[in-house]
Motif scaffolding. Structure first.
Motif, PDB file in Angstrom:
ATOM      1  N   SER A   1      13.242   2.803   6.418  1.00 10.72           N
ATOM      2  CA  SER A   1      12.812   2.843   7.824  1.00 10.72           C
ATOM      3  C   SER A   1      12.265   1.497   8.300  1.00 10.72           C
ATOM      4  CB  SER A   1      11.746   3.921   8.014  1.00 10.72           C
ATOM      5  OG  SER A   1      10.568   3.593   7.282  1.00 10.72           O
ATOM      6  N   LEU A   2      12.147   0.515   7.393  1.00 11.57           N
ATOM      7  CA  LEU A   2      11.595  -0.813   7.710  1.00 11.57           C
ATOM      8  C   LEU A   2      10.160  -0.710   8.238  1.00 11.57           C
ATOM      9  CD1 LEU A   2      14.646  -2.677   9.322  1.00 11.57           C
ATOM     10  CD2 LEU A   2      13.964  -2.520   6.917  1.00 11.57           C
ATOM     11  N   ALA A   3       9.393   0.201   7.658  1.00 15.69           N
ATOM     12  CA  ALA A   3       8.015   0.409   8.101  1.00 15.69           C
ATOM     13  C   ALA A   3       7.154  -0.823   7.881  1.00 15.69           C
ATOM     14  CB  ALA A   3       7.409   1.603   7.366  1.00 15.69           C
TER      15      ALA A   3
ATOM     16  N   LEU B   1       0.637   1.098   0.972  1.00 19.53           N
ATOM     17  CA  LEU B   1       1.003   2.349   0.304  1.00 19.53           C
ATOM     18  C   LEU B   1       1.128   3.530   1.270  1.00 19.53           C
ATOM     19  CD1 LEU B   1      -1.020   1.961  -3.013  1.00 19.53           C
ATOM     20  CD2 LEU B   1       1.427   1.610  -2.642  1.00 19.53           C
ATOM     21  N   PRO B   2       0.228   3.705   2.253  1.00 24.69           N
ATOM     22  CA  PRO B   2       0.424   4.813   3.202  1.00 24.69           C
ATOM     23  C   PRO B   2       1.685   4.668   4.049  1.00 24.69           C
ATOM     24  CG  PRO B   2      -1.852   4.052   3.247  1.00 24.69           C
ATOM     25  CD  PRO B   2      -1.078   3.041   2.456  1.00 24.69           C
ATOM     26  N   MET B   3       2.125   3.436   4.285  1.00 24.29           N
ATOM     27  CA  MET B   3       3.352   3.232   5.070  1.00 24.29           C
ATOM     28  C   MET B   3       4.585   3.678   4.290  1.00 24.29           C
ATOM     29  SD  MET B   3       2.757  -0.558   6.626  1.00 24.29           S
ATOM     30  CE  MET B   3       1.119  -1.128   7.062  1.00 24.29           C
TER      31      MET B   3
ATOM     32  N   ASP C   1       6.762   8.673   0.911  1.00 24.17           N
ATOM     33  CA  ASP C   1       7.783   9.168  -0.012  1.00 24.17           C
ATOM     34  C   ASP C   1       9.048   8.307  -0.021  1.00 24.17           C
ATOM     35  OD1 ASP C   1       6.164  11.318  -0.700  1.00 24.17           O
ATOM     36  OD2 ASP C   1       6.921  12.536   0.951  1.00 24.17           O
ATOM     37  N   GLU C   2       9.041   7.244   0.766  1.00 19.43           N
ATOM     38  CA  GLU C   2      10.203   6.366   0.791  1.00 19.43           C
ATOM     39  C   GLU C   2      10.169   5.425  -0.416  1.00 19.43           C
ATOM     40  OE1 GLU C   2      11.893   5.128   4.762  1.00 19.43           O
ATOM     41  OE2 GLU C   2       9.742   5.147   5.222  1.00 19.43           O
ATOM     42  N   ARG C   3      11.336   4.961  -0.766  1.00 20.27           N
ATOM     43  CA  ARG C   3      11.448   4.083  -1.935  1.00 20.27           C
ATOM     44  C   ARG C   3      11.734   2.659  -1.491  1.00 20.27           C
ATOM     45  NH1 ARG C   3      15.645   5.060  -7.013  1.00 20.27           N
ATOM     46  NH2 ARG C   3      15.003   3.234  -8.265  1.00 20.27           N
ATOM     47  N   LEU C   4      10.992   1.711  -2.086  1.00 18.10           N
ATOM     48  CA  LEU C   4      11.254   0.312  -1.792  1.00 18.10           C
ATOM     49  C   LEU C   4      12.651  -0.072  -2.255  1.00 18.10           C
ATOM     50  CD1 LEU C   4       7.930  -1.486  -2.817  1.00 18.10           C
ATOM     51  CD2 LEU C   4       8.871  -1.322  -0.514  1.00 18.10           C
TER      52      LEU C   4
END
Length: 204
Positions: free
Chosen positions: A45-47, A106-108, A111-114
Motif C-alpha cells: 500500500s506504500l504506507a 510498525l503500526p503502519m 499485517d502487510e509484508r515489507l
C-alpha cells in the motif's frame, strides 16, 4: 539519529564525468570507487512512503548498510532529512533496527509484508575534502534506478556536508563547479523510483 544535508546536481553532458574526475578543484584524480547496490522497501500500500519514510538496504562493496530516512524537504537541489544508518550482516530489512522510528513504522505495516519496491545500482567515485569552515564529501554517481520493470539512468554529483556550514556547499558549487552547467536536482534516487512506480500504475 543524524541529519543528512546534501546538494544534488545532475550532469547535463556525459563528457562532464571525466572532466570532473580530473579537475584539480574537484576530484583531482584522487577518489575511492565504490559499487552500490540498494533495495528500497515498503508495503504494497506504500504506507511508509506516504509518511515520508524510506527503508533502504545497500551493499557497499563488501559492507551491508541498513538506512532509514524520514521527513525533510528539498529546495534548489538541497536535500535535508533525518537519517539513521546501521551496518548489518543479514540481507533483509527489519524496522526494529531503528528504535527511533520503530514506534511509527510498525503500526503502519500491520499485517502487510515489507517488499522491495525500488532497486538502484551505482558506480560511485567519492572524495572528502575541507572547504571553507566545513568538511564535505563529493560523490559522483553513474548508474540506474529500477522500479516496476522500468529503468532510468542516473548521472549526478552529490555534495554532502559532513560537518560545518550549509553555506559552504553552495560556495563550493559556485567557485569550483560554475563552469560545468550542472543542474540542481530535487529528485532523490528514491523519488525517481517512486515516479517510475506511478508511471506503472502503482498506488501513491
Amino acid at each position: 539519529m543524524g541529519k543528512e544535508l546534501e546538494l544534488k546536481l545532475t550532469l547535463t553532458d556525459p563528457s562532464q564525468e571525466d572532466r570532473l574526475l580530473a579537475d584539480p578543484r574537484v576530484f583531482d584524480g584522487e577518489y575511492e570507487t565504490v559499487v552500490l547496490r540498494a533495495d528500497y522497501y515498503d508495503v504494497p500500500s506504500l504506507a511508509l512512503t506516504r509518511e515520508k519514510i524510506s527503508l533502504r538496504l545497500r551493499r557497499e562493496n563488501d559492507r551491508l548498510v541498513a538506512t532509514a530516512k524520514a521527513g525533510g524537504g528539498v529546495k534548489d537541489g538541497l536535500h535535508r532529512r533525518e537519517e539513521y544508518n546501521l551496518e548489518v550482516s543479514e540481507s533483509r530489512m527489519d524496522p526494529a533496527w531503528f528504535p527511533e522510528l520503530a514506534l511509527r513504522v510498525l503500526p503502519m505495516i500491520r499485517d502487510e509484508r515489507l517488499e522491495v519496491i525500488i532497486r538502484t545500482e551505482m558506480n560511485r567515485r567519492r572524495r572528502s575534502l575541507s572547504w571553507g569552515e566545513s568538511r564535505i564529501e563529493l560523490a559522483l554517481d553513474h548508474g540506474f534506478v529500477e522500479a516496476a520493470g522500468k529503468r532510468e539512468e542516473v548521472l549526478e554529483l552529490e555534495i554532502e556536508l559532513l560537518r560545518g556550514k550549509s553555506a559552504d556547499l553552495f560556495s563550493f558549487r559556485e567557485q569550483c563547479l560554475g563552469g560545468y552547467g550542472l543542474v540542481p536536482e530535487d529528485e532523490s534516487k528514491f523519488s525517481r523510483g517512486l515516479r517510475l512506480l506511478t508511471e506503472a500504475g502503482a498506488p501513491r
